[in-house]
Structure formats: structure tokens, C-alpha cells
Enzyme design. Structure first.
Site, mmCIF file in Angstrom:
data_model
loop_
_atom_site.group_PDB
_atom_site.id
_atom_site.type_symbol
_atom_site.label_atom_id
_atom_site.label_comp_id
_atom_site.label_asym_id
_atom_site.label_seq_id
_atom_site.Cartn_x
_atom_site.Cartn_y
_atom_site.Cartn_z
ATOM 1 N N ASN A 209 -47.024 12.179 14.607
ATOM 2 C CA ASN A 209 -46.233 11.642 13.497
ATOM 3 C C ASN A 209 -47.184 11.239 12.380
ATOM 4 O OD1 ASN A 209 -46.948 8.707 13.799
ATOM 5 N ND2 ASN A 209 -46.100 9.126 15.832
ATOM 6 N N ASP B 279 -43.166 3.499 27.955
ATOM 7 C CA ASP B 279 -43.153 2.549 26.841
ATOM 8 C C ASP B 279 -44.220 1.488 27.105
ATOM 9 O OD1 ASP B 279 -42.503 0.305 25.110
ATOM 10 O OD2 ASP B 279 -40.757 1.499 24.577
ATOM 11 N N LYS C 136 -36.883 -5.335 24.392
ATOM 12 C CA LYS C 136 -38.282 -5.358 24.851
ATOM 13 C C LYS C 136 -38.766 -6.778 25.160
ATOM 14 C CE LYS C 136 -39.481 -0.961 22.760
ATOM 15 N NZ LYS C 136 -40.526 0.004 22.517
HETATM 16 O O1 PMT Z 1 -49.977 3.530 10.393
HETATM 17 P P1 PMT Z 1 -49.294 3.327 9.044
HETATM 18 O O2 PMT Z 1 -49.231 4.579 8.243
HETATM 19 O O3 PMT Z 1 -49.885 2.157 8.294
HETATM 20 O O4 PMT Z 1 -47.763 2.951 9.353
HETATM 21 C C1 PMT Z 1 -47.469 1.760 9.994
HETATM 22 C C2 PMT Z 1 -46.198 1.877 10.837
HETATM 23 C C3 PMT Z 1 -45.015 2.163 9.932
HETATM 24 C C4 PMT Z 1 -46.358 2.982 11.881
HETATM 25 C C5 PMT Z 1 -46.049 0.486 11.549
HETATM 26 O O5 PMT Z 1 -45.834 -0.514 10.576
HETATM 27 C C6 PMT Z 1 -44.890 0.502 12.529
HETATM 28 O O6 PMT Z 1 -43.746 0.263 12.169
HETATM 29 N N1 PMT Z 1 -45.184 0.780 13.821
HETATM 30 C C7 PMT Z 1 -44.151 0.945 14.872
HETATM 31 C C8 PMT Z 1 -43.617 2.355 14.834
HETATM 32 C C9 PMT Z 1 -42.309 2.566 15.606
HETATM 33 O O7 PMT Z 1 -41.448 3.166 15.175
HETATM 34 O O8 PMT Z 1 -42.240 2.046 16.682
HETATM 35 P P2 PMT Z 1 -40.908 2.231 17.660
HETATM 36 O O9 PMT Z 1 -39.706 1.692 17.001
HETATM 37 O O10 PMT Z 1 -40.897 3.645 18.130
HETATM 38 O O11 PMT Z 1 -41.359 1.315 18.820
HETATM 39 C C10 PMT Z 1 -41.138 -0.081 18.842
HETATM 40 C C11 PMT Z 1 -42.350 -0.761 19.410
HETATM 41 O O12 PMT Z 1 -42.648 -0.254 20.726
HETATM 42 C C12 PMT Z 1 -43.615 -0.555 18.615
HETATM 43 O O13 PMT Z 1 -44.338 -1.771 18.633
HETATM 44 C C13 PMT Z 1 -44.364 0.542 19.373
HETATM 45 O O14 PMT Z 1 -45.778 0.397 19.223
HETATM 46 C C14 PMT Z 1 -43.941 0.296 20.797
HETATM 47 N N2 PMT Z 1 -43.856 1.514 21.632
HETATM 48 C C15 PMT Z 1 -42.965 2.506 21.334
HETATM 49 C C16 PMT Z 1 -42.870 3.614 22.145
HETATM 50 C C17 PMT Z 1 -43.702 3.711 23.269
HETATM 51 N N3 PMT Z 1 -43.649 4.759 24.055
HETATM 52 N N4 PMT Z 1 -44.583 2.741 23.535
HETATM 53 C C18 PMT Z 1 -44.672 1.641 22.741
HETATM 54 O O15 PMT Z 1 -45.487 0.742 22.996
#
Ligand code: PMT
Length: 402
Positions: A216, A314, A349
Site C-alpha cells: 500500500n 492482526d 481491538k
Molecule cells: O505512512 P504514512 O504515509 O505517513 O501514512 C500514515 C498512515 C495513514 C498509514 C497512518 O496514519 C495510519 O493511519 N496507520 C494505520 C493504517 C490502517 O489503516 O490501519 P487499519 O485500520 O488497517 O488497522 C488498524 C490498526 O491495526 C492499526 O494500528 C494497524 O497498525 C493495526 N493492524 C492492522 C492489521 C493487521 N494485520 N495488523 C495490525 O497490527
């Protein structure tokens, strides 16, 4: 009466404000005023070019201190201005920092008073660049910035916007109110002194075959900014990063990973070796990976190709469900229903704190607007450069973390 900031007074703090030649020198006037207002003792040093844009007397009047412009200045304690001025200050901030000044510092030049005292310093150095967008984008400037960041010199900004020359782009100096926020955070007592902070950042890369994969557009900017802010707050920082081409902050430990499974393994390993106090999951972890990875490059045919995906573990869920979890901070990037989805994610979570941002207004960009969700409700962090958002977040975490 001098104002105090947050819970800590800054009246005993001393800062050296360096000003170099650029139109943004006018913003340094307001900055000097704001710093003096919150009780910081400001010592100003100007380059010869800065004096072409604005007069030293302005800063002398605002700060109540003499302004130094000359390398051969003898009116200091030991008649060695470059040593005297860089001692007994808590930090040096150069704002605006021109492209020329950045190049000089990156190359260890000592050809005027300000550059010399930066070289002779034994305190943190912060640079707030200001220049034309082409000068900012020039590979030479970017190379110099990478050198400085590798040496743990803080680069504050610049911002995107209209420039004095009429062009629009990156290169505007941050606003004085933004810079004062960074300075206040830095000069206050270390908010996370000796805490062990584990941060994931950037994207993950899930291989499909020998040369292709699913990833991504996360750049790592937010995660790296959080790492820098945690370091500045006195924490020991382990950064687990997916692929990113950014300059890595001078963290306590860096682990580079590719896939979500690699990232999970690295998190588990780190937590088995160190007592993690705070886990900040900024990484944009791929939710799915290819069920089967071809060792060879998949050959092109004229038929449809179906890719079977299976869910990734996750990582954040794993950590927050440990019997004794660290203080867990999640991020959520959403394209719609930001607040509703963020709240759902926080509950699902089991997170004490979740940081929400709109994907198209944050991912890959230098600035973002954030909303923090915790048991006390929601807290909006208005749009600002990511380093400032990171500092605000670290402050919030330090107040919530017990
Ligand atoms: O890197 P940049 O270009 O500066 O952009 C920053 C960002 C937009 C990526 C950042 O600010 C951000 O929002 N990160 C989270 C991205 C996201 O969409 O996460 P999620 O909604 O898929 O997941 C929620 C949380 O669970 C996050 O803290 C993620 O790290 C965690 N997660 C998700 C999936 C997974 N398999 N394992 C995880 O730990």
C-alpha cells in the site's frame, strides 16, 4: 508575570534562535516574541544575509538580549562567541534555515558565527527550512537533509503552500505558533523518560511471486515522526518498519521487515527481550497475503488469473490481548465514516487509545488531521505537519499512560 506552558514553567530555559537569509525571516520576529512570552530566554544570532531582510535591533528589543552577527564578536564571556553562545543553551533553533545554511551545516562548515556555533554545540539542533520549492526538491538539498536527519538533527517542516516568489509548493517555513509548540514540547520535562516504546511503521509487502507483491502507499512518515517525538520525549524507541525510503530516525533499535508475518515475528521477539511499556501501531499492515507464493515469476498468459488471498494475523490485536499488554495505541485510516469506524476499531481491538485519520488526507502526505479516541471521548488535532501531530500524540499518551 511570565506565562507558563502546560504544567512546566519555561522561565529557566535558554534557546539560541539562529536566523538566516530568507523572506521568512519576518516570521522569526513573531517566533521570538512568542518564545519570550512563554518565559524562554532567547539569544539571537543572525547571518549577514538575514540582516539584509530584517534588522538585529528588532530582535534585541523583543528578547531583551544583544543580537550577535559577527564571528569576531568579543563582547561574550570568554571572547569566543562561537563557544560561549552554544554553551548554556538548551537548544538551537535556526528559523528560517536557508538551503545554503542547510548545506553548510550538513558539510560541517564553520564559515560564519551561526554555522560555527552549530558545529561547536553540545545541545539539540532544530532547523526550520524555508526556500523556493525547486530548491527544496533539488537532490542536493534532499541529500543534505538526509545527512542531517541521520545525525539526529530535527528538521521541522517545511509546509506546502504559496511562496514569496509566487510559486506554490513545498518550502514555506512552518508558522511561528507551530514552531513554538515543538520548542515547548522539547523544553518541557521528558514526558516518556526511559519508557520502552515499540513502534510499527510504514506498509508491509506481501509477495505474490519472486518479483511481485501486494503493498500500500503508506510512506512511513507518520510512524517515523512518532518515533522522533518519542525519542525527543526521552523514550527508548524500537522501530519496526516495513519498506520505506525515508531517512531512519536515530532510534535505539531498528528492525526492517517486509511482510505482516515478519512484522508480527519482530514484535514478538522484541517483546520477549524487552519489557515494552507502550506499543504504537502506526503501520499500514496488509490485511491479506497470497495463499501461495510462487518461487518463480508467474508467466503471462491470455487467460484470467485468480489470486487466492488469506487473512494476515492482526499484530495489534495480538499485543492488546496479551495477559499483561503494554499501553496500546492503534491507528485507523478510513476513507468514509471515520469516527464511527474508528470507535468500532477501538472497541474491537480493546485499545485505550486510537488515532483516526482520513486515508486520502494522510497517507503519503507531510501533514494530517487526527482525531484521538479514548475513554474520555474524542480529541481533535487540527491539521499540522506530522512531526507536530506526533508530538501532540506523545503528550497525550504521556498523560493517559499510567
Ligand atoms: O505512512 P504514512 O504515509 O505517513 O501514512 C500514515 C498512515 C495513514 C498509514 C497512518 O496514519 C495510519 O493511519 N496507520 C494505520 C493504517 C490502517 O489503516 O490501519 P487499519 O485500520 O488497517 O488497522 C488498524 C490498526 O491495526 C492499526 O494500528 C494497524 O497498525 C493495526 N493492524 C492492522 C492489521 C493487521 N494485520 N495488523 C495490525 O497490527
Amino acid at each position: 508575570m511570565k506565562k507558563t506552558v502546560g504544567t512546566a514553567s519555561l522561565t529557566k530555559k535558554r534557546l539560541l534562535l539562529g536566523i538566516t537569509g530568507g523572506v521568512a525571516a519576518y516570521k522569526a520576529v513573531e517566533l521570538a516574541r512568542l518564545m519570550t512570552q512563554v518565559g524562554i530566554d532567547v539569544q539571537t544570532v543572525m547571518t549577514a544575509s538575514a540582516c539584509r531582510f530584517i534588522g538585529p535591533i528588532t530582535f534585541q528589543s523583543l528578547t531583551g538580549n544583544p543580537v550577535y552577527t559577527d564571528f569576531w564578536e568579543t563582547n561574550t564571556a570568554s571572547s569566543m562567541a562561537h563557544i560561549d553562545l552554544s554553551r548554556n543553551v538548551d537548544a538551537i533553533l535556526v528559523a528560517p534555515a536557508s538551503a545554503n545554511f542547510i548545506a553548510r551545516v550538513a558539510n560541517g562548515m564553520a564559515d560564519d558565527l551561526l554555522a560555527t556555533l552549530c558545529l561547536a554545540r553540545d545541545c539539540p539542533l532544530l532547523l526550520a527550512p524555508a526556500m523556493n520549492r525547486q530548491m527544496w526538491e533539488n537532490p542536493a538539498t534532499q541529500r543534505n537533509l538526509a545527512i542531517l536527519q541521520g545525525e539526529n538533527i530535527n528538521i521541522l517542516g517545511p509546509a506546502n503552500g504559496e511562496q514569496a516568489c509566487g510559486e506554490v509548493g513545498m518550502g514555506r517555513m512552518l508558522e511561528p505558533n507551530e514552531l513554538i509548540e515543538v520548542i515547548q514540547a522539547m523544553l518541557q520535562p521528558k514526558l516518556l523518560q526511559d519508557k520502552n516504546v515499540l513502534i510499527t511503521a510504514g506498509p508491509t509487502y506481501e509477495a505474490i511471486d519472486a518479483v511481485r507483491g501486494i503493498t500500500n502507499i503508506s510512506s512511513g512518515k507518520m510512524g517515523y515522526a512518532v518515533a522522533r517525538a518519542a525519542l525527543a520525549a526521552g523514550a527508548n524507541v524500537t522501530l519496526i518498519s516495513g519498506p520505506s525510503c525515508l531517512t531512519v530516525p536515530a532510534v535505539t533499535k531498528l528492525v526492517n521487515v517486509m511482510s505482516a508475518n515478519d512484522m508480527l515475528d519482530a514484535v514478538k521477539k522484541e517483546m520477549s527481550q524487552t519489557q515494552t511499556d507502550i506499543f504504537i501501531s502506526v503501520a499500514a499492515v496488509a490485511d491479506y497475503r497470497a495463499a501461495k507464493v510462487s518461487r518463480q515469476k508467474i508467466k503471462k498468459t491470455d487467460k484470467r488469473l485468480t489470486l487466492l488471498l488469506e487473512p494476515n494475523p492482526d499484530i495489534l490485536n495480538y499485543v492488546s490481548n496479551l495477559p499483561k499488554p503494554p499501553f496500546c495505541v492503534g491507528f485507523a485510516a478510513e476513507t468514509e465514516n471515520l469516527e464511527k469506524n474508528a470507535e468500532i476499531k477501538r472497541k474491537k481491538k480493546k485499545l485505550p487509545l486510537l488515532v483516526a485519520n482520513l486515508a486520502n488526507e494522510a497517507i503519503g502526505l507531510n501533514e494530517s488531521e487526527l482525531i484521538l479516541f479514548d475513554d474520555a471521548g474524542k480529541h481533535r488535532l487540527l491539521k499540522a505537519p506530522k512531526i507536530i501531530q506526533a508530538q501532540r500524540l506523545i503528550k497525550h499518551i504521556s498523560e493517559s499512560y499510567k
